[in-house]
Write a protein that holds these residues in place. Structure first.
Motif, PDB file in Angstrom:
ATOM      1  N   VAL A  51      53.139  14.003  65.362  1.00 56.65           N
ATOM      2  CA  VAL A  51      53.333  14.664  66.667  1.00 56.65           C
ATOM      3  C   VAL A  51      54.291  13.835  67.534  1.00 56.65           C
ATOM      4  O   VAL A  51      55.221  14.381  68.141  1.00 56.65           O
ATOM      5  N   GLU A  52      54.097  12.516  67.572  1.00 55.43           N
ATOM      6  CA  GLU A  52      54.963  11.673  68.410  1.00 55.43           C
ATOM      7  C   GLU A  52      56.431  11.796  67.988  1.00 55.43           C
ATOM      8  O   GLU A  52      57.319  11.995  68.825  1.00 55.43           O
ATOM      9  N   ALA A  53      56.681  11.696  66.675  1.00 56.97           N
ATOM     10  CA  ALA A  53      58.075  11.782  66.201  1.00 56.97           C
ATOM     11  C   ALA A  53      58.649  13.171  66.475  1.00 56.97           C
ATOM     12  O   ALA A  53      59.803  13.306  66.903  1.00 56.97           O
ATOM     13  N   SER A  54      57.834  14.209  66.259  1.00 62.94           N
ATOM     14  CA  SER A  54      58.300  15.591  66.485  1.00 62.94           C
ATOM     15  C   SER A  54      58.671  15.813  67.950  1.00 62.94           C
ATOM     16  O   SER A  54      59.728  16.383  68.256  1.00 62.94           O
ATOM     17  N   MET A  55      57.789  15.375  68.854  1.00 67.95           N
ATOM     18  CA  MET A  55      58.032  15.607  70.284  1.00 67.95           C
ATOM     19  C   MET A  55      59.294  14.868  70.747  1.00 67.95           C
ATOM     20  O   MET A  55      60.058  15.390  71.548  1.00 67.95           O
ATOM     21  N   GLU A  56      59.497  13.660  70.200  1.00 71.90           N
ATOM     22  CA  GLU A  56      60.709  12.920  70.572  1.00 71.90           C
ATOM     23  C   GLU A  56      61.960  13.653  70.087  1.00 71.90           C
ATOM     24  O   GLU A  56      62.958  13.738  70.816  1.00 71.90           O
ATOM     25  N   ALA A  57      61.898  14.200  68.868  1.00 78.02           N
ATOM     26  CA  ALA A  57      63.069  14.929  68.340  1.00 78.02           C
ATOM     27  C   ALA A  57      63.327  16.205  69.129  1.00 78.02           C
ATOM     28  O   ALA A  57      64.476  16.580  69.363  1.00 78.02           O
ATOM     29  N   ILE A  58      62.251  16.877  69.548  1.00 73.50           N
ATOM     30  CA  ILE A  58      62.424  18.102  70.348  1.00 73.50           C
ATOM     31  C   ILE A  58      63.038  17.755  71.717  1.00 73.50           C
ATOM     32  O   ILE A  58      63.971  18.420  72.177  1.00 73.50           O
ATOM     33  N   ARG A  59      62.535  16.684  72.341  1.00 73.11           N
ATOM     34  CA  ARG A  59      63.117  16.246  73.629  1.00 73.11           C
ATOM     35  C   ARG A  59      64.585  15.876  73.474  1.00 73.11           C
ATOM     36  O   ARG A  59      65.426  16.232  74.285  1.00 73.11           O
ATOM     37  N   ASP A  60      64.879  15.142  72.369  1.00 72.64           N
ATOM     38  CA  ASP A  60      66.252  14.698  72.122  1.00 72.64           C
ATOM     39  C   ASP A  60      67.169  15.889  71.848  1.00 72.64           C
ATOM     40  O   ASP A  60      68.387  15.772  71.959  1.00 72.64           O
ATOM     41  N   SER A  61      66.579  17.040  71.492  1.00 72.52           N
ATOM     42  CA  SER A  61      67.344  18.271  71.236  1.00 72.52           C
ATOM     43  C   SER A  61      67.281  19.200  72.449  1.00 72.52           C
ATOM     44  O   SER A  61      67.387  20.429  72.294  1.00 72.52           O
ATOM     45  N   ARG A  62      67.086  18.640  73.630  1.00 72.86           N
ATOM     46  CA  ARG A  62      67.024  19.408  74.888  1.00 72.86           C
ATOM     47  C   ARG A  62      66.009  20.556  74.811  1.00 72.86           C
ATOM     48  O   ARG A  62      66.277  21.682  75.262  1.00 72.86           O
ATOM     49  N   GLY A  63      64.864  20.249  74.181  1.00 69.45           N
ATOM     50  CA  GLY A  63      63.774  21.229  74.151  1.00 69.45           C
ATOM     51  C   GLY A  63      63.974  22.385  73.194  1.00 69.45           C
ATOM     52  O   GLY A  63      63.293  23.406  73.306  1.00 69.45           O
ATOM     53  N   ALA A  64      64.882  22.253  72.250  1.00 71.39           N
ATOM     54  CA  ALA A  64      65.153  23.342  71.300  1.00 71.39           C
ATOM     55  C   ALA A  64      63.878  23.770  70.577  1.00 71.39           C
ATOM     56  O   ALA A  64      63.045  22.947  70.220  1.00 71.39           O
TER      57      ALA A  64
END
Lengths: 102, 387
Positions: free
Chosen positions: B29-42
């Motif tokens: 979950v932590e890695a996923s949420m960081e990647a989603i944030r880094d993708s401007r919430g995509a």
């Protein structure tokens, strides 16, 4: 009870295997059995000081080249292996032991 | 038919190491949420999850569906991808091909493993389940295969373990500059030689530690990607290949066909030569593997790969940086995460965000090689700056 390993030899291309396969890399599924009579030479070995559960250290394993086939096997504890040593393969309880030829 | 262009738009990663009070799901979950944030919430169309052995580590089946639920994903294409220690590379391949086919336009790829709550012996037993029954009956493990390979290499080319020590020192130097690495400590040649022998001729300092962690990348078709990042990292080549499963069937123990062929196919797809590649992340489960994999990838001639770390070429500030993340050796190897973490590192480097360990010059192309088992099955990727 020890016996010489039985190789599985592809009838189409002649490649030999130990352990057995369902299908040769050449695509053939026609195999015959052949007892490994040849002597081999140790090409690499290791002495494992931290073996997996069920094995006592030091655990010695090696790969020997028998010409028609290479086989990973165990070495007995009293044997101090060297690269190029001549060995014979003997199977015991499904495991090949590589023993020095005196 | 014109092939779709596919890019990484965002990345995320937990720190690798010992996460005592956290589960595999917490890390994913932590890695996923960081990647989603880094993708401007995509919001991705699909989720690919690489986990090797959650059944054996945490008594969990279906980790991809559990994760999709925790992330609030609905109506998406979701699957788990497993290829032992190369699961991460395989998951990126699956996601890339799904986007390339046009069935989906975007994919979140997340890999992870939770390992450190098990003892070293329990970990060895879990990892040993991936070799053949016959190999397992001899007591061989992947670390002891590396020892067989090291002795063979050393005898064939007339070297001792010093070049292996240089690989360990170099990768720890890189790890010391990576705030997400398991070990962030430099070591000396003396530390290497003082470490305990595990399987002769290799020592504790030749091997990757056992780690917990997760990593994630968001992939997207390029036209869409440009809405979510200014610096899309293109994946221009990606392919897989196998070698024999039973290791002693190989005609040459020092030429890993899975590594060689997946590299050749990925470069051909990208239309790139090895001389275009200025950064590589590979699978240094043991130091000898960094050397042999560089040769199998074709970056060094057989018998020449050992010079790379000795002469400093593969340092982050050298002419051909390898494993700037610290590699498996220093960054750690939470198995399902590793191939995804390679893509994370390359995205950081190509974007110029790698901090202290930033390579001196952004290369035209970079590569990662994610390997399952002892070279059983490798996935190799070519990346290029897409801006």
């Amino acid at each position: 009870m020890e016996r010489k390993p039985v190789l599985q030899v592809c009838r189409a291309c002649g490649k030999a295997y130990y352990p057995r396969k369902a299908r040769c890399y050449c695509g053939s599924t026609e195999f015959e059995e052949r007892v490994l009579e040849a002597k081999g030479r140790i090409v690499t070995f290791t002495i494992i000081h931290v073996p997996p559960a069920g094995f006592q250290p030091p655990l010695k394993v090696a790969i020997a080249d028998f010409g028609v086939v290479k086989i990973l096997g165990r070495l007995e504890e009293g044997y101090e292996p060297g690269l190029g040593d001549q060995v014979e393969a003997l199977e015991r309880d499904g495991v090949v032991f590589l023993k020095p030829v005196s | 038919m014109k092939r779709r262009r596919i890019a990484i738009v965002g990345v995320g990663m937990t720190r690798f190491g010992k996460h005592r009070d956290r589960s595999l799901m917490d890390l994913l979950v932590e890695a996923s949420m960081e990647a989603i944030r880094d993708s401007r919430g995509a919001e991705p169309d699909s989720l690919f999850v690489s986990v090797m052995a959650s059944e054996l580590y945490e008594n969990i089946t279906g980790p991809a569906n559990t994760l999709a639920g925790l992330l609030g994903f609905r109506d998406k294409v979701v699957m788990r991808v497993e290829n032992t220690s190369g699961s991460g590379g395989a998951a990126i391949f699956a996601a890339w091909t799904a986007i390339a086919s046009g069935v989906v336009d975007s994919a979140l790829v997340v890999g992870g493993e939770k390992m450190t709550h098990k003892s070293t012996a329990e970990n060895a037993a879990i990892i040993a389940t991936l070799v053949s029954d016959y190999e397992r009956s001899t007591g061989i493990t992947l670390p002891s295969y590396a020892a067989l390979m090291a002795r063979y290499y050393m005898s064939k080319y007339g070297i001792d373990t010093e070049p292996l020590a240089h690989v360990a020192v170099k990768n720890h130097l890189h790890g010391s500059m990576n705030p997400k690495a398991h070990f962030q400590k430099r070591i000396t040649l003396e530390d290497y030689y003082n470490s305990r022998v595990v399987a002769e001729p290799l020592r504790v300092m030749d091997y990757t530690p056992i780690s917990d962690g997760a990593a994630a990348v968001m992939l997207m078709e390029l036209d869409k990607a440009l809405s979510y990042t200014d610096k899309p990292v293109l994946i221009t080549g990606i392919s897989g290949a196998t070698d024999t499963h039973v290791v002693h069937e190989r005609s040459d123990l020092l030429d890993i066909m899975a590594v060689r062929r997946s590299t050749e196919k990925a470069l051909a797809m990208a239309g790139r030569n090895r001389t275009d590649v200025g950064l590589v992340e590979l699978h240094d489960m043991a130091t000898i593997l960094e050397i042999v994999e560089l040769e199998s990838m074709g970056f060094y001639k057989p018998g020449e790969g050992w010079r790379a770390a000795v002469e400093g070429e593969t340092r982050y500030d050298g002419s051909f940086p390898v494993n700037t993340s610290g590699g498996l050796k220093s960054k750690g190897h939470p198995i399902g995460a590793t191939g995804v973490a390679q893509a994370y590192e390359i995205a950081l480097q190509l974007r110029g965000l790698a901090g202290e360990r930033q390579v001196r010059e952004i290369p035209d192309a970079a590569m990662s090689m994610s390997m399952g088992g002892f070279g059983n099955n490798a996935y190799t990727i070519v990346y290029e700056p897409g801006w």
